[in-house]
Design a protein around this motif. Structure first.
Motif, short mmCIF file in Angstrom:
data_model
loop_
_atom_site.label_atom_id
_atom_site.label_comp_id
_atom_site.label_asym_id
_atom_site.label_seq_id
_atom_site.Cartn_x
_atom_site.Cartn_y
_atom_site.Cartn_z
N MET A 1 0.83 -1.20 0.00
CA MET A 1 0.00 0.00 0.00
C MET A 1 0.87 1.26 0.00
SD MET A 1 -3.31 0.79 2.43
CE MET A 1 -2.42 1.00 3.95
N ALA B 1 -0.69 -1.88 -6.38
CA ALA B 1 -2.08 -2.35 -6.36
C ALA B 1 -2.18 -3.83 -6.69
CB ALA B 1 -2.92 -1.53 -7.33
N MET C 1 -1.34 -5.82 -3.59
CA MET C 1 -2.47 -5.71 -2.66
C MET C 1 -3.61 -6.63 -3.09
SD MET C 1 -2.70 -1.61 -1.88
CE MET C 1 -4.17 -1.80 -0.88
N THR C 2 -3.88 -6.68 -4.39
CA THR C 2 -4.94 -7.54 -4.91
C THR C 2 -4.66 -9.00 -4.59
OG1 THR C 2 -5.45 -6.01 -6.72
CG2 THR C 2 -6.14 -8.30 -7.01
N LEU D 1 -9.50 4.98 0.99
CA LEU D 1 -9.97 3.79 0.28
C LEU D 1 -11.48 3.84 0.11
CD1 LEU D 1 -7.53 2.79 2.45
CD2 LEU D 1 -7.85 0.69 1.12
N ALA E 1 -13.62 -1.03 -9.65
CA ALA E 1 -12.46 -0.52 -8.90
C ALA E 1 -12.09 0.87 -9.42
CB ALA E 1 -11.28 -1.48 -9.04
N TYR F 1 -7.03 4.63 -3.12
CA TYR F 1 -7.24 3.29 -3.67
C TYR F 1 -8.73 3.04 -3.87
CZ TYR F 1 -2.39 2.05 -2.64
OH TYR F 1 -1.02 2.01 -2.62
N VAL G 1 -11.26 -0.10 -4.42
CA VAL G 1 -11.25 -1.56 -4.22
C VAL G 1 -12.63 -2.10 -4.53
CG1 VAL G 1 -10.66 -3.44 -2.64
CG2 VAL G 1 -9.61 -1.19 -2.32
N CYS H 1 -11.19 -9.85 -5.60
CA CYS H 1 -11.18 -8.41 -5.45
C CYS H 1 -10.23 -7.80 -6.48
CB CYS H 1 -10.80 -7.98 -4.03
SG CYS H 1 -9.04 -7.96 -3.71
N VAL I 1 -7.88 -4.05 -6.96
CA VAL I 1 -7.43 -2.81 -6.35
C VAL I 1 -6.87 -1.89 -7.44
CG1 VAL I 1 -5.92 -1.75 -4.62
CG2 VAL I 1 -6.87 -4.05 -4.21
#
Length: 564
Positions: A434, A439, A442-443, A507, A522, A549, A551, A558, A560
């Protein structure tokens, strides 16, 4: 003045004399006498009127040994349905000694404490009939009289207590010339408690010997009614009891005597002038099917009516969740493998499971196979049948979650379990990704975590918001602020360093309708942050480094998007 609602009232005499609203279940007496069961075990979920019904039976059948008291007991039934059933039923009023025993108090930390509480309950019932014994003690042998008093005074040893119910029946027969009606409430509470606390075998042996003397070899028994959630017989609690009549939620007999049927609920709501909220009442507290009878949870109906009478716009709540242990749901979730998690998610998504019926469910069997577990949840009220069918030589059920109230029990338990799991995880890589604007990383991390969870989608926004907030809150370097609860039109989640010189993040979450919409949603979430200027709050506080971000979530996936 309207009658008061009987919140927590389980004594029939108190119910009638104090003028509470009573849903007339006295035709239970007629059906009991018509079917002539010698030993009747009724299995129903917690808080479905079992205790009150046993109390009603006591006041109807009991000869207290006092003519004035017997007359007062008969007065309790004036105007009720049983009084119009005919003389063959009303002539049985006040004719028998009644031993009314509850085993609820045996929910203790160890066997010694549980056994003490059971002995105290038995002693209380012996003491309640002391006047009959004292007035006619010459009809008993000195030994019988001495044993009776030792039990009443809590001076008896465990061996004598185990045979106490038969002794009571014999003494009462010698004095009154009539057999005893035995009423035992919540017989499986000591067994459930003992299973979870590790002294199950000792408690099963105690209950077994108590029941054998009372129900198997007792020539002085008129009839017995026992209540509980489960039929427990593999442990030989009812060894050799060939005249045991088991009435479960599958039976069509007695189906409307425990819980409220719809006409009774409508009548209650009309009486209190809140019938406009019927659809909400039905959605939250209906959904049980006992035999072929549609049944509402009586405890929750009364609690919701109590709130509605003060405020017709009151919100429904999961009242039933606070009435008994939900350890079984917690255990179900903690032990769930990938297959079982999928089955739970099917139920949470409004689907059904097909299972073979096993009425003799035991606590030890719960986790040996999935069918035993689902049977356990069915008989304890956490699932209900949509329908039943015959396949080969066996009965099968199509099971589902009964209503919104029970659905919230599952969802809240899952959320609490998920928070506990998250607390044990190290999300250093997520925070690093992050901070670096990665991204894709993070995903991947969030997708891996989602795969391990049990997800529910009927309230998906709350689920995903709680999921992400819980993960982000594990950092010791950042403060997490959830704006969803405040409803102030700001971003979903703000993450910020305690120092204004540190990093901060905004977020925004979206729940997609399909996997194909994940990327677009997203991007929409990210764009919404800029369009609605969600960074303004952080800028106003003095933060200089703000990353954004978007999401999006769809079931176990998901996406991001990073905005810089």
């Amino acid at each position: 003045m309207k009658k008061a609602l009987p919140v927590g009232v389980e004594n029939f005499e108190d119910m009638v004399k104090s003028g509470y609203y009573y849903v007339d279940k006295t035709m239970f007496i007629k059906e009991l006498l018509d079917l002539k069961g010698k030993v009747n075990l009724f299995t129903r979920p917690r808080r479905f009127g079992k205790t009150l019904n046993l109390s009603m039976l006591r006041y109807f059948f009991e000869d207290s040994g006092d003519m004035e008291k017997n007359h007062q007991n008969k007065e309790l039934f004036q105007g009720m349905k049983i009084m119009d059933a005919g003389e063959s039923y009303t002539s049985r009023m006040g004719k028998y000694p009644v031993l009314n025993l509850t085993l609820k108090s045996a929910k203790q930390e160890n066997f010694e404490s549980a056994c003490y509480e059971l002995q105290a309950e038995i002693a209380s019932e012996f003491d309640r009939h002391r006047n009959i014994i004292e007035q006619e003690k010459e009809r008993l042998t000195p030994k019988e009289y001495e044993q009776y008093l030792s039990i009443a005074d809590e001076q008896a040893d465990e061996r004598l207590v185990r045979g106490s119910l038969k002794l009571f029946s014999k003494c009462m027969y010698k004095i009154t010339g009539r057999n005893t009606v035995i009423l035992i409430d919540e017989y499986d509470v000591p067994l459930e408690n003992a299973y979870f606390r590790g002294f199950y075998e000792k408690m099963a042996a105690f209950i077994r010997s108590l029941f054998e003397s009372a129900l198997k070899t007792n020539d002085y028994l008129q009839f017995a009614v026992i209540t509980g959630c489960l039929r427990i017989s593999k442990e030989s609690i009812f060894t050799g009891l060939n005249h045991l009549n088991i009435i479960s939620v599958l039976d069509k007999k007695y189906s409307e005597h425990f819980g409220f049927i719809e006409t009774e609920v409508i009548q209650m709501m009309s009486y209190y002038g809140v019938e406009s909220r019927f659809s909400m009442m039905k959605e939250w507290y209906d959904g049980y099917l006992f035999g072929n009878t549609e049944v509402y949870n009586p405890w929750s109906v009364i609690k919701f009516l109590y709130d509605l009478y003060s405020d017709v716009n009151a919100f429904p709540r999961p009242y039933w969740v606070n009435t008994s242990s939900n350890d079984i749901i917690k255990d179900l979730i903690i032990r769930a493998d990938r297959e079982r998690k999928g089955q739970i998610e099917t139920l949470l998504d409004g689907g059904t499971l097909d299972i073979q019926v096993h009425e003799e469910v035991t606590y030890a069997d719960m986790h040996r196979n999935s069918e035993s577990l689902w049977n356990f949840l069915y008989f304890t009220g956490y699932l209900t049948k949509e329908r039943e069918y015959f396949k080969g030589k066996y009965i099968f059920l199509k099971l589902c979650i009964p209503n919104v109230e029970v659905m919230t029990i599952y969802e809240n338990t899952i959320m609490n379990w998920m928070k506990e799991i998250i607390k044990k995880e190290d999300f250093h890589d997520l925070y690093l990704a992050m901070e670096e604007g990665d991204a894709r990383r993070m995903t991947d991390i969030l997708n891996g975590q989602l795969f391990r969870t049990i997800s529910f989608y009927d309230n998906a926004e709350n689920f995903y918001h709680g999921f992400l907030t819980g993960i982000l809150s594990q950092s010791e370097n950042y403060l997490v602020k959830s704006n969803r609860e405040s409803g102030n039109g700001r971003s979903d989640i703000v993450v910020k360093s305690p120092s204004l010189r540190g990093r901060s993040f905004v977020l925004e979450l979206k729940v997609s309708d399909s996997i194909d919409e994940l990327e677009a949603d997203a991007k929409k979430a990210l764009r919404q942050i800029y369009d609605k200027k969600y960074m303004e709050e952080l800028l106003g506080e003095g933060y200089q480094r703000i990353d954004c971000y978007g999401v999006s979530f769809f079931r176990k996936d998901c996406e991001v998007r990073f905005g810089g």
